[in-house]
Design an enzyme around this catalytic site. Structure first.
Site, PDB file in Angstrom:
ATOM      1  N   TYR B  14       0.851  -1.199   0.000  1.00 15.17           N
ATOM      2  CA  TYR B  14       0.000   0.000   0.000  1.00 15.17           C
ATOM      3  C   TYR B  14       0.886   1.248   0.000  1.00 15.17           C
ATOM      4  O   TYR B  14       0.688   2.174  -0.794  1.00 15.17           O
ATOM      5  CB  TYR B  14      -0.900  -0.046   1.234  1.00 15.17           C
ATOM      6  N   ASP B  38     -12.075   6.941   5.390  1.00 20.93           N
ATOM      7  CA  ASP B  38     -10.859   7.757   5.427  1.00 20.93           C
ATOM      8  C   ASP B  38     -11.227   9.211   5.275  1.00 20.93           C
ATOM      9  O   ASP B  38     -11.504   9.654   4.157  1.00 20.93           O
ATOM     10  CB  ASP B  38      -9.912   7.305   4.316  1.00 20.93           C
ATOM     11  N   ASP B 100      -3.566   3.784   9.944  1.00 32.13           N
ATOM     12  CA  ASP B 100      -4.509   2.973   9.176  1.00 32.13           C
ATOM     13  C   ASP B 100      -4.648   1.606   9.824  1.00 32.13           C
ATOM     14  O   ASP B 100      -3.644   0.992  10.204  1.00 32.13           O
ATOM     15  CB  ASP B 100      -4.007   2.745   7.745  1.00 32.13           C
TER      16      ASP B 100
END
Lengths: 124, 124
Positions: B14, B38, B100
């Site tokens: 990612y 997000d 995250d």
């Protein structure tokens, strides 16, 4: 809903409670019906009584918690932090690398805590 | 369920996808029915089409993602990372401090992503 600053202050108090060996300070941050999943993937603890027992056992076994990066907030009712847990295991120092995500209720108490650390995140 | 190593490798990809400006690489990590929130507190995106559009717009606007601490796994189907997002806003450099949390399906694809960052975590 608590403000971003209030949520970050709660996470800071969580760290302080551990580092002062003050389990009351840590437990007081949680709601009566809070849920704690530490580590994520284990059976969650539910309710203040289980959570109290958990922290009363955990806190004396920890030498120090140290932030690995500044605490993060969100645009909602949650905040998160990456930190290191310094412990003594079998007479030797070890570190557990962890990320905690705390979700808050409207009264500003932690209603859900998830601790992300895996077997590989424990290093002696 | 993917292994801890596989989940951490996915988070690493990612980061790489962003840093290489390769949106395909990032999007390929997500399940068809994935959910992306997000930042946490905003309306979640649902499904690969929305997620594709989101990353195709986001990736070119990011200069660099940089880990703030090693990626964390779990004892379940999730991994988490604290990182910094370097962007250009109104002609000036800025950094967004973020955590995250990615949850995976049995096939090893990301089924849920939550990005924890608040207004205070954006600094110019």
């Amino acid at each position: 809903m608590p403000t971003e600053q209030e949520m970050k202050a709660s996470l800071q108090k969580y760290l302080e409670g551990f580092n002062e060996g003050n389990s009351e300070k840590v437990i007081s941050l949680f709601a009566e019906d809070a849920r704690v999943e530490d580590p994520v993937g284990s059976e969650p603890l539910k309710g203040k009584a289980s959570i109290t027992t958990f922290f009363q056992q955990a806190i004396p076994s920890v030498k120090r918690l140290e932030l690995a990066a500044p605490i993060r907030g969100s645009h909602g009712n949650a905040a998160a932090m990456a930190f290191n847990i310094y412990v003594e295991m079998e007479g030797k120092g070890a570190v557990i690398r962890c990320i905690d995500v705390m979700t808050f209720n409207d009264d500003g108490f932690i209603i859900d805590m998830k601790a992300y650390w895996g077997p590989e995140d424990v290093q002696s």
